[in-house]
Design an enzyme around this catalytic site. Structure first.
Site, PDB file in Angstrom:
ATOM      1  N   CYS A 110       0.852  -1.188   0.000  1.00 44.29           N
ATOM      2  CA  CYS A 110       0.000   0.000   0.000  1.00 44.29           C
ATOM      3  C   CYS A 110       0.887   1.236   0.000  1.00 44.29           C
ATOM      4  O   CYS A 110       1.892   1.274   0.713  1.00 44.29           O
ATOM      5  CB  CYS A 110      -0.882  -0.039   1.246  1.00 44.29           C
ATOM      6  SG  CYS A 110      -1.993   1.360   1.403  1.00 44.29           S
ATOM      7  N   HIS A 153      -9.100  -3.652  -2.552  1.00 50.66           N
ATOM      8  CA  HIS A 153      -8.132  -2.938  -1.705  1.00 50.66           C
ATOM      9  C   HIS A 153      -8.494  -1.449  -1.652  1.00 50.66           C
ATOM     10  O   HIS A 153      -8.535  -0.847  -0.577  1.00 50.66           O
ATOM     11  CB  HIS A 153      -6.720  -3.153  -2.279  1.00 50.66           C
ATOM     12  CG  HIS A 153      -5.641  -2.454  -1.527  1.00 50.66           C
ATOM     13  ND1 HIS A 153      -4.671  -3.132  -0.829  1.00 50.66           N
ATOM     14  CD2 HIS A 153      -5.350  -1.132  -1.382  1.00 50.66           C
ATOM     15  CE1 HIS A 153      -3.835  -2.244  -0.277  1.00 50.66           C
ATOM     16  NE2 HIS A 153      -4.233  -1.024  -0.602  1.00 50.66           N
ATOM     17  N   GLU A 154      -8.756  -0.854  -2.837  1.00 56.41           N
ATOM     18  CA  GLU A 154      -9.061   0.586  -2.890  1.00 56.41           C
ATOM     19  C   GLU A 154     -10.408   0.904  -2.257  1.00 56.41           C
ATOM     20  O   GLU A 154     -10.535   1.894  -1.533  1.00 56.41           O
ATOM     21  CB  GLU A 154      -8.998   1.110  -4.327  1.00 56.41           C
ATOM     22  CG  GLU A 154      -7.628   0.984  -4.989  1.00 56.41           C
ATOM     23  CD  GLU A 154      -6.465   1.483  -4.142  1.00 56.41           C
ATOM     24  OE1 GLU A 154      -6.626   2.489  -3.413  1.00 56.41           O
ATOM     25  OE2 GLU A 154      -5.392   0.868  -4.194  1.00 56.41           O
ATOM     26  N   HIS A 157     -10.234   1.222   1.408  1.00 52.19           N
ATOM     27  CA  HIS A 157      -9.750   2.526   1.898  1.00 52.19           C
ATOM     28  C   HIS A 157     -10.919   3.487   2.140  1.00 52.19           C
ATOM     29  O   HIS A 157     -10.854   4.333   3.033  1.00 52.19           O
ATOM     30  CB  HIS A 157      -8.774   3.161   0.904  1.00 52.19           C
ATOM     31  CG  HIS A 157      -7.374   2.688   1.045  1.00 52.19           C
ATOM     32  ND1 HIS A 157      -6.654   2.807   2.219  1.00 52.19           N
ATOM     33  CD2 HIS A 157      -6.528   2.104   0.158  1.00 52.19           C
ATOM     34  CE1 HIS A 157      -5.441   2.309   2.050  1.00 52.19           C
ATOM     35  NE2 HIS A 157      -5.342   1.873   0.808  1.00 52.19           N
TER      36      HIS A 157
END
Length: 184
Positions: A110, A153-154, A157
């Site tokens: 990351c 993953h994004e 966030h």
């Protein structure tokens, strides 16, 4: 242009909060932020530009990572067939997902984490993402393999979740049951 100085690091409170929805149609300011996220990712993959500006290579970036707590992500990557997935999206959400899991054999990294965090991160093998493009038009994407992992993953966030939250602390390299390993 976003540089490494603009990317906040783990421990910053914005990385742990849920981001706000972006009002549609998007404002010019929000469009500019979204464009700059995608520009960073593309530039970070260009050897000349990344060296010139000291950019760490990445395949995705979410607005909270530049301390903008809004639901925006940019992804620029290829799948195993060499097809490019290049998207700048407002308000992305996972509309559906497979039961089957997948994980990267190399683990995940990351841009907001300056250390290696070894371990397998279980993800859905296939997802359908609904979002809005830079002009505010609805988009529906069916993703599998590496691009599906990057999008998850994004999107995490945007919900204040870091990739290492999924790693089994007692056995970081325990293969997720029935999951497909993905080489990268």
């Amino acid at each position: 242009m976003i540089t490494m100085k603009d990317i906040i690091r783990e421990g910053h409170p914005t990385l742990r909060q849920a981001a706000e929805e972006v009002a549609m149609p998007p404002s010019e300011e929000d469009k500019e932020i979204l464009k700059s996220l995608l520009e960073y990712i593309k530039n970070s993959q260009d050897p000349q530009i990344s060296q010139q500006y000291g950019l760490r290579g990445g395949v995705g970036l979410a607005a909270p990572q530049i301390n903008v707590p809004k639901r925006m992500i940019a992804v620029h990557t290829k799948d195993t067939n060499g097809d490019t997935y290049s998207y700048a999206l407002f308000n992305p959400k996972i509309a559906s997902h497979s039961v089957e899991k997948a994980y990267l054999t190399s683990g995940e990294g990351c841009l907001s984490v300056d250390r290696a965090v070894p371990g397998f991160v279980p993800r859905y093998a296939r997802i359908t993402v609904k979002a809005f493009d830079i002009e505010g038009k609805p988009v529906k994407l069916r993703l599998k393999g590496f691009p599906a992992i990057v999008f998850q993953h994004e999107i995490d966030h945007l919900n204040g979740i870091m990739f290492y939250d999924y790693i089994d602390e007692k056995d970081p390299f325990k293969e997720p049951e029935g999951a497909t390993p993905i080489e990268r």
